[in-house]
Design an enzyme around this catalytic site. Structure first.
Site, PDB file in Angstrom:
ATOM      1  N   ALA A  10     -15.260  93.318   6.010  1.00  0.00           N
ATOM      2  CA  ALA A  10     -14.216  92.597   5.280  1.00  0.00           C
ATOM      3  C   ALA A  10     -12.922  92.698   6.073  1.00  0.00           C
ATOM      4  O   ALA A  10     -12.356  93.780   6.184  1.00  0.00           O
ATOM      5  CB  ALA A  10     -14.034  93.178   3.884  1.00  0.00           C
ATOM      6  N   CYS A  11     -12.479  91.584   6.637  1.00  0.00           N
ATOM      7  CA  CYS A  11     -11.319  91.578   7.526  1.00  0.00           C
ATOM      8  C   CYS A  11     -10.116  90.921   6.854  1.00  0.00           C
ATOM      9  O   CYS A  11     -10.200  90.432   5.738  1.00  0.00           O
ATOM     10  CB  CYS A  11     -11.662  90.821   8.804  1.00  0.00           C
ATOM     11  SG  CYS A  11     -13.180  91.402   9.618  1.00  0.00           S
ATOM     12  N   THR A  12      -8.981  90.915   7.560  1.00  0.00           N
ATOM     13  CA  THR A  12      -7.804  90.149   7.158  1.00  0.00           C
ATOM     14  C   THR A  12      -7.277  89.428   8.393  1.00  0.00           C
ATOM     15  O   THR A  12      -7.207  90.021   9.470  1.00  0.00           O
ATOM     16  CB  THR A  12      -6.703  91.050   6.573  1.00  0.00           C
ATOM     17  OG1 THR A  12      -7.251  91.875   5.549  1.00  0.00           O
ATOM     18  CG2 THR A  12      -5.566  90.214   6.006  1.00  0.00           C
ATOM     19  N   GLU A 102     -13.720  86.067   9.911  1.00  0.00           N
ATOM     20  CA  GLU A 102     -13.232  86.505   8.611  1.00  0.00           C
ATOM     21  C   GLU A 102     -14.350  86.236   7.605  1.00  0.00           C
ATOM     22  O   GLU A 102     -14.626  85.090   7.255  1.00  0.00           O
ATOM     23  CB  GLU A 102     -11.974  85.708   8.234  1.00  0.00           C
ATOM     24  CG  GLU A 102     -11.396  86.048   6.885  1.00  0.00           C
ATOM     25  CD  GLU A 102     -10.672  87.369   6.880  1.00  0.00           C
ATOM     26  OE1 GLU A 102     -10.658  88.020   5.820  1.00  0.00           O
ATOM     27  OE2 GLU A 102     -10.119  87.761   7.937  1.00  0.00           O
TER      28      GLU A 102
END
Length: 472
Positions: A10-12, A102
């Protein structure tokens, strides 16, 4: 990312248009969040002619014949290709930047009509490797990835960032074959956090949107949206789950509050806009601040108040393997255009090192590191400091801030000096590699010194420490 040994990440992400940045740069960046102990390396892939290569994924059965010419590019692959390459991000010799991916989620209505191609579709681990070395503009990158998905399908929902000196694009694949890409307006930015974010699609504006060939027909044939309503990709394909309110939406809110503080919004607002104009021009350092955010100076900071409720997932988390910003500067000299800012480990506790993307030689410690700690790995140098900081982060906050401030200043000074030297000399490659080694040394020495100080001070924290009579 569904194929790693330890599951989905889970990225930003952040994308910044050239008129929204402080110096006319186009900037894209992302935190690669997956595991607390899963090293990354820096790598410079060379220009290759006359290659005869069929890419074969180790994560599933996706295969693709690659073009004969592969352009030079920077990347941050994993320490092992056991589960795939996961090159993740980089800038090629034509100054095209790509960051992938993402992770995103689509709703069950869409996936029932167009399920993922789990066996043969493209996965995150392959995207950089099969796209970045073969495109000369950001638009070409969007087109190439779109064509691959149209032909082979996708095995997961993802967002992919593209940029060149002129523009930034955000590409979202929501199901097996349906995707849309939007150009970020020059005067705007976007912050994305594990949700499908693109809103109303204007199919007549081909300068701002690119889509799967039959996207509208797919939606109408499967009765996914009224034909007389604006085509809102987020509403049609995305999710509005309770988990979004804790895990995803607050991160977008926090990023927008940092860059557009005039906007009055709430962290659990499902209607946060995808595109925002900043209240002030955005510097690389401010973009770093966004990717390092853990709700500082808000009631939701888990560091200042570990027991806070409600608890929101911050942008910067312990599972961050690396954080990057890919800056394409508005200069003419090719060697000076691409800067690959790389922070190993947790962004909030690390520093962004400005590597020239035209490098050939990787600083030795950025090429080492396996799953178990080793002192010769840049990844582990920063992770070791993080582990010690975590024992008493509040107590060590001032020390960390000072090290980050001084190191960032020295790194920026070195970049300025190297820019000037490159502008003045005809022979460039040695200077590029020398710069990359210098900035690596600056950051590593600073964090090795920080670790030594933390370790020394924490020797007194043992539960066996016992106050005795000084005369005994």
């Amino acid at each position: 990312m569904t194929t790693k040994k330890y599951g989905r990440s889970a990225c930003t992400s952040i994308l910044i248009g050239k008129k929204a940045s402080i110096d006319g740069s186009v900037i894209i960046g992302r935190n690669e969040d997956s595991q607390t102990a899963w090293p990354k390396h820096l790598k410079f892939y060379p220009h290759v002619e006359h290659q005869q290569v069929i890419f074969k994924s180790k994560a599933n059965k996706f295969e693709l014949k690659l073009p004969e010419v592969a352009y030079q590019y920077s990347a941050t692959p994993e320490w092992t290709d056991r589960y795939g390459i996961f090159a993740e991000d980089g800038i090629n010799e034509y100054h095209v930047a790509v960051s992938a991916t993402e992770s995103a989620y689509a709703n069950e209505r869409v996936l029932a009509a167009d399920p993922f191609e789990l066996e043969t579709g493209i996965l995150e681990e392959a995207i950089i490797t099969v796209v970045l070395p073969y495109v000369k503009t950001a638009r070409e990158g969007v087109k190439r990835l779109g064509e691959i998905i149209t032909e082979h399908g996708s095995a997961e929902a993802n967002g992919i960032l593209f940029a060149d000196q002129e523009e930034a694009w955000y590409f979202e694949v929501a199901s097996g074959h349906q995707w849309v890409a939007q150009r970020i307006p020059d005067d705007s930015y976007a912050v994305v956090a594990n949700q499908l974010g693109i809103e109303v699609v204007d199919f007549n504006d081909t300068d701002a949107f690119m889509t799967a060939p039959h996207l509208q027909e797919f939606v109408q044939a499967n009765q996914l949206w009224p034909a007389d309503q604006p085509f809102n990709f987020r509403r049609i394909f995305g999710t509005t789950d309770d988990s979004d309110l804790v895990y995803n939406t607050p991160r977008v809110w926090s990023g927008q509050q940092l860059l557009t503080p005039s906007a009055k919004q709430m962290p659990q607002d499902f209607n946060l806009p995808f595109i925002r104009k900043p209240d002030f021009p955005i510097s690389v350092q401010m973009a770093q601040r966004v990717l390092s955010d853990h709700y500082q100076n808000t009631p939701y900071d888990l560091v200042a108040n570990p027991q806070v409720t409600p608890r929101f997932r911050p942008i910067s988390v312990a599972t961050c393997q690396e954080s990057h910003l890919l800056q394409l500067r508005p200069v003419q000299q090719p060697e000076l255009i691409g800067v690959h800012w790389l922070a190993m480990g947790i962004a909030a506790q690390s520093v962004y090192v400005p590597f020239y993307s035209y490098g050939q030689k990787v600083p030795a410690m950025y090429a080492h590191g396996k799953e178990t700690y080793s002192a010769n790995s840049a990844y582990w140098v920063f992770k070791q400091a993080s582990v010690l900081l975590d024992r008493h982060w509040a107590r060590n906050a001032k020390l960390l801030a000072g090290v980050q401030r001084d190191t960032n200043q020295t790194l920026t000074q070195q970049l300025r000096q190297s820019d000037q030297a490159l502008a003045e000399q005809a022979s460039h490659q040695d200077l590029i590699d020398q710069h990359n080694q210098k900035v690596a040394d600056i950051a590593l020495k600073a964090y090795q010194k920080l670790t030594a100080q933390l370790l020394t001070e924490q020797t007194a924290d043992s539960p066996l420490n016992f106050n005795v009579d000084p005369n005994l």
